[in-house]
Design an enzyme around this catalytic site. Structure first.
Site, short mmCIF file in Angstrom:
data_model
loop_
_atom_site.label_atom_id
_atom_site.label_comp_id
_atom_site.label_asym_id
_atom_site.label_seq_id
_atom_site.Cartn_x
_atom_site.Cartn_y
_atom_site.Cartn_z
N HIS A 175 -71.65 -16.49 95.59
CA HIS A 175 -72.89 -16.87 95.89
C HIS A 175 -72.88 -16.28 94.52
O HIS A 175 -73.25 -16.87 93.52
CB HIS A 175 -73.67 -17.04 96.39
CG HIS A 175 -74.33 -18.06 95.99
ND1 HIS A 175 -76.52 -17.66 95.63
CD2 HIS A 175 -74.57 -19.98 96.28
CE1 HIS A 175 -76.38 -19.41 95.34
NE2 HIS A 175 -75.85 -19.99 95.35
N CYS A 176 -73.12 -14.55 94.37
CA CYS A 176 -73.82 -13.84 93.21
C CYS A 176 -72.94 -13.84 92.58
O CYS A 176 -73.64 -13.62 91.26
CB CYS A 176 -73.89 -12.61 93.78
SG CYS A 176 -74.86 -11.76 95.87
#
Length: 341
Positions: A333-334
């Site tokens: 997600h980062c």
């Protein structure tokens, strides 16, 4: 502007593209680009069926290696960036609507201060503008610091965040009312659900996308401790208790689903690391979940498959992205930012 509304679509809304980036600076990865690149390549391959992946590459070597690894699986896009954490440095795509019925996609851009002054890299402050330009999307600019991983949306005006990040003096020095007013203006937030803190040793000061995520309207997932030695056990229980007591923007109680956590995870030099199954990316037809070779990962994937019944749930190793020391520290997600259809 008067008479307009801004809304941020939920991550599970139909997506036009997913933007991510190829590790390109050996100095940011302890001299080892091959290990994080293997994780990024595996993520891209997991997304490729049903998704357009736009992979930024910085420099000739990065472009050549990305093309060799992922030809046909991603659109390779030359661009300048500091490191690959596009969730925080990229734009947040939203929709602007006005009283006349006009609606358009816009790219929300915020100030960056290198995660509270920790990791100041060239081009991190400008890559969000470059993505917006490449996407052909007009920019709406705000002068306060906000990282995309610090907030999570249900698409209906409810936002999850942590006090540890959003009220941290090393960001804006906000009080809670100041933060809520800013997020209402910039994101169309109607209700903020405040979690106290994130995982131990998180470089980001407790980003929400590593601890609690919306999976559908009214449904939020968070982790349960894995083993008696889980260093985040008390924190994970406190997160769940806060969510179970919360209501969303409509006033409804949340359905809180607890997923087995990673537990005590040590990186290559023995540090306890903020490894988390919550750092998944929701895309068209698929949810890609970071896994770390731990005993709880099969149970975690099984629990998430029950939550995301309409999508394939795929576990992909993410130990290289987690890294060690000052290198890495995040997961899928980062390093991604979705562009809604």
């Amino acid at each position: 502007m008067s008479g307009e509304t801004i809304s941020v679509p939920a991550e599970w809304a139909r997506q036009k593209a997913i933007w991510t980036a190829w590790p390109a600076d050996p100095g940011e990865w302890n001299g080892d680009l091959a290990t994080p690149r293997a994780d990024v390549a595996a993520l891209v391959r997991a997304l490729a069926d049903g998704n357009t992946v736009r992979l930024l590459v910085n420099g000739a070597e990065a472009e050549a290696s990305a093309r060799a690894a992922l030809a046909g699986a991603a659109e390779i896009v030359p661009a300048r960036y500091g490191d690959i954490w596009l969730r925080d440095t990229g734009p947040i795509f939203a929709r602007r609507s006005d009283r006349a019925g006009t609606s358009e996609k816009i790219a929300l851009r915020f100030a960056t201060n290198s995660w509270g002054g920790k990791f100041d890299l060239p081009d991190d402050a400008t890559v969000g503008d470059e993505i917006a330009r490449l996407a052909g999307t007009p920019v709406r600019r705000f002068d306060f610091v906000l990282e995309g991983g610090a907030i999570d949306h249900d698409g209906e005006g409810t936002v999850l965040t942590t006090r540890q990040t959003t009220l941290n003096p090393n960001r804006n020095g906000w009080t809670r009312p100041e933060a809520e007013a800013a997020l209402a203006t910039a994101l169309g937030a109607k209700k903020i659900i405040w979690i106290d803190e994130g995982l131990a040793n998180d470089h980001t000061d407790g980003h929400i996308d590593n601890i609690a995520r919306f999976a559908a309207p009214g449904v939020v997932v968070c982790q349960a401790p894995a083993g008696d030695d889980d260093p985040n056990a008390a924190t994970l229980d406190a997160i769940a208790a806060t969510l179970e007591a919360a209501t969303d923007a409509s006033g409804a109680k949340l359905n809180v689903v607890r997923v087995p956590g990673v537990g005590r995870y040590r990186n290559a030099i023995g540090e306890i690391s903020p490894a988390s199954h919550m750092n998944f990316i929701i895309a068209n037809g698929v949810v890609v979940v970071p896994v770390y070779g731990t005993a709880s990962e099969d149970a975690a994937l099984g629990a998430l498959r029950e939550v995301f019944r309409g999508r394939r749930v795929i576990g992909v190793p993410s130990r290289g992205l987690l890294g060690f020391g000052d290198a890495g520290g995040g997961s899928f997600h980062c390093i991604t930012q979705q562009e809604p259809a």
